[in-house]
Write an enzyme that holds these catalytic residues in place. Structure first.
Site, PDB file in Angstrom:
ATOM      1  N   GLY A  72      -9.152   4.007  -7.891  1.00 15.07           N
ATOM      2  CA  GLY A  72      -8.335   5.167  -8.209  1.00 15.07           C
ATOM      3  C   GLY A  72      -8.492   5.600  -9.659  1.00 15.07           C
ATOM      4  O   GLY A  72      -8.589   4.773 -10.570  1.00 15.07           O
ATOM      5  N   GLN A  73      -8.472   6.914  -9.861  1.00 21.62           N
ATOM      6  CA  GLN A  73      -8.536   7.491 -11.216  1.00 21.62           C
ATOM      7  C   GLN A  73      -7.304   7.094 -12.043  1.00 21.62           C
ATOM      8  O   GLN A  73      -7.355   7.076 -13.262  1.00 21.62           O
ATOM      9  CB  GLN A  73      -8.641   9.015 -11.086  1.00 21.62           C
ATOM     10  CG  GLN A  73      -8.567   9.804 -12.375  1.00 21.62           C
ATOM     11  CD  GLN A  73      -9.784   9.591 -13.275  1.00 21.62           C
ATOM     12  OE1 GLN A  73     -10.896   9.365 -12.792  1.00 21.62           O
ATOM     13  NE2 GLN A  73      -9.563   9.668 -14.577  1.00 21.62           N
ATOM     14  N   LEU A 119       0.808  -1.222   0.000  1.00 25.22           N
ATOM     15  CA  LEU A 119       0.000   0.000   0.000  1.00 25.22           C
ATOM     16  C   LEU A 119       0.840   1.271   0.000  1.00 25.22           C
ATOM     17  O   LEU A 119       1.917   1.322   0.588  1.00 25.22           O
ATOM     18  CB  LEU A 119      -0.912  -0.005   1.230  1.00 25.22           C
ATOM     19  CG  LEU A 119      -1.808  -1.245   1.360  1.00 25.22           C
ATOM     20  CD1 LEU A 119      -2.654  -1.145   2.633  1.00 25.22           C
ATOM     21  CD2 LEU A 119      -2.700  -1.409   0.141  1.00 25.22           C
ATOM     22  N   GLY A 126      -1.732   6.469  -2.382  1.00 26.37           N
ATOM     23  CA  GLY A 126      -2.877   6.369  -3.292  1.00 26.37           C
ATOM     24  C   GLY A 126      -3.949   5.442  -2.712  1.00 26.37           C
ATOM     25  O   GLY A 126      -5.139   5.765  -2.700  1.00 26.37           O
ATOM     26  N   HIS A 127      -3.516   4.272  -2.203  1.00 24.94           N
ATOM     27  CA  HIS A 127      -4.476   3.352  -1.568  1.00 24.94           C
ATOM     28  C   HIS A 127      -5.100   3.994  -0.331  1.00 24.94           C
ATOM     29  O   HIS A 127      -6.297   3.867  -0.079  1.00 24.94           O
ATOM     30  CB  HIS A 127      -3.772   2.072  -1.115  1.00 24.94           C
ATOM     31  CG  HIS A 127      -3.215   1.242  -2.217  1.00 24.94           C
ATOM     32  ND1 HIS A 127      -1.862   1.083  -2.405  1.00 24.94           N
ATOM     33  CD2 HIS A 127      -3.818   0.514  -3.181  1.00 24.94           C
ATOM     34  CE1 HIS A 127      -1.658   0.294  -3.435  1.00 24.94           C
ATOM     35  NE2 HIS A 127      -2.819  -0.064  -3.930  1.00 24.94           N
TER      36      HIS A 127
END
Ligand code: PAF
Length: 277
Positions: A144-145, A30, A33-34
């Site tokens: 996530g994008q 991780l 972002g996570h």
């Protein structure tokens, strides 16, 4: 925080949760972002479930399944810090027993970009996410994008199969020099890490050109490609200016568009994207 390894345990704990449940599926190792996904899930729900599972069926035999970074103890420590309620860490046998033979195929949105470069990848992703959704039965799930196409595939699957789960997209988290956070960044040598900023530079160029009024997608692709080619460690897999919804390549940018790219830096394949509107 309860850490469970079997589907039966995960289901039993899930049944005890009241209110809304936010779910963050991950492959572990991780990073910020996570954690941004987990934070969003915490804000928006009464309870949060995270899964950590490096899903073998979304990797082709040529890809990095064996080498994919793993550090469960560190992951669990980070998730404890975020107040996560349940972490589901299944084994391969638990997820894919020998008799396993059902798959989820999502058409159209999987045909291009990552789908074209990584045949079978999205079949593996959709299948494991469908399984995880059935096990966890979340109210909302967070993606996530950075993996925009993946998020689109999951959204399509949820709508088509009437899963009744709200899919929430969370903006990409970047290092201070713009590199999108990714578990795979760990593969980069110091020189490659520096070179990897070319992805963000190319996307920023695309956005600047668009903001300057450029509507010719071909010209933007060409400028991005020329910039990336100046970086000796970079090898382009694809550079795309596509319809943000369908991911069909555009000639004229007359609707919301997504600039996206996949570039190898040395042996490491990195992806990133940026909305142009
Ligand atoms: O984005 C990922 O980490 C994976 O593709 C996912 C969604 C956890 C499925 O294995």
């Amino acid at each position: 925080m309860q850490v469970v390894k079997t589907i039966a345990e995960a289901r039993a704990l899930r049944q005890k949760l009241g209110g809304t449940v936010g779910f963050v599926p991950t492959m572990g190792y991780l990073h910020e972002g996570h954690l941004a996904l987990v934070k969003q899930a915490s804000i928006g729900n009464s309870a949060v479930i995270v899964s950590i599972y490096v899903n073998p069926v979304q990797f082709s035999p040529r890809e990095d399944f064996g080498a994919y970074p793993r550090d469960l103890d560190r992951d669990l420590e980070l998730l404890r810090g975020e107040g996560v309620d349940i972490v589901f860490v299944p084994s391969d046998d638990e997820m894919y027993p020998p008799e396993f033979s059902s798959w989820v195929d999502v058409d159209k949105v999987t045909e291009r970009l990552e789908g074209a470069s990584r045949p079978g990848h999205f079949r593996g992703v959709a299948t494991v996410v469908a399984k995880l959704f059935n096990i966890v039965q979340p109210t909302k799930a967070y993606f996530g994008q950075k993996d925009a196409q993946q998020a689109g595939v999951i959204k399509r699957m949820v709508a088509d199969l009437n899963m009744g789960i709200e899919i929430v997209f969370v903006p990409t988290v970047r290092e201070s020099d713009g590199l999108a956070m990714s578990s795979r960044n760990i593969y980069l040598s110091p020189g490659e890490r520096q070179a990897a900023t070319i992805l963000f530079k190319a996307l920023t160029l695309a956005r600047q050109l668009r903001q300057g009024g450029e509507k010719d997608a071909g010209k933007i692709r060409w400028q991005m490609t020329s910039l990336i080619q100046k970086e000796p460690l970079a090898q382009i897999d694809y550079v795309s200016i596509a319809d943000a919804e369908t991911l069909e390549e555009l000639n004229l940018i007359d609707r919301p568009a997504l600039a996206s790219l996949a570039v190898r830096i040395g042996k490491t394949r990195l992806i990133d994207n940026m909305p142009l509107e």
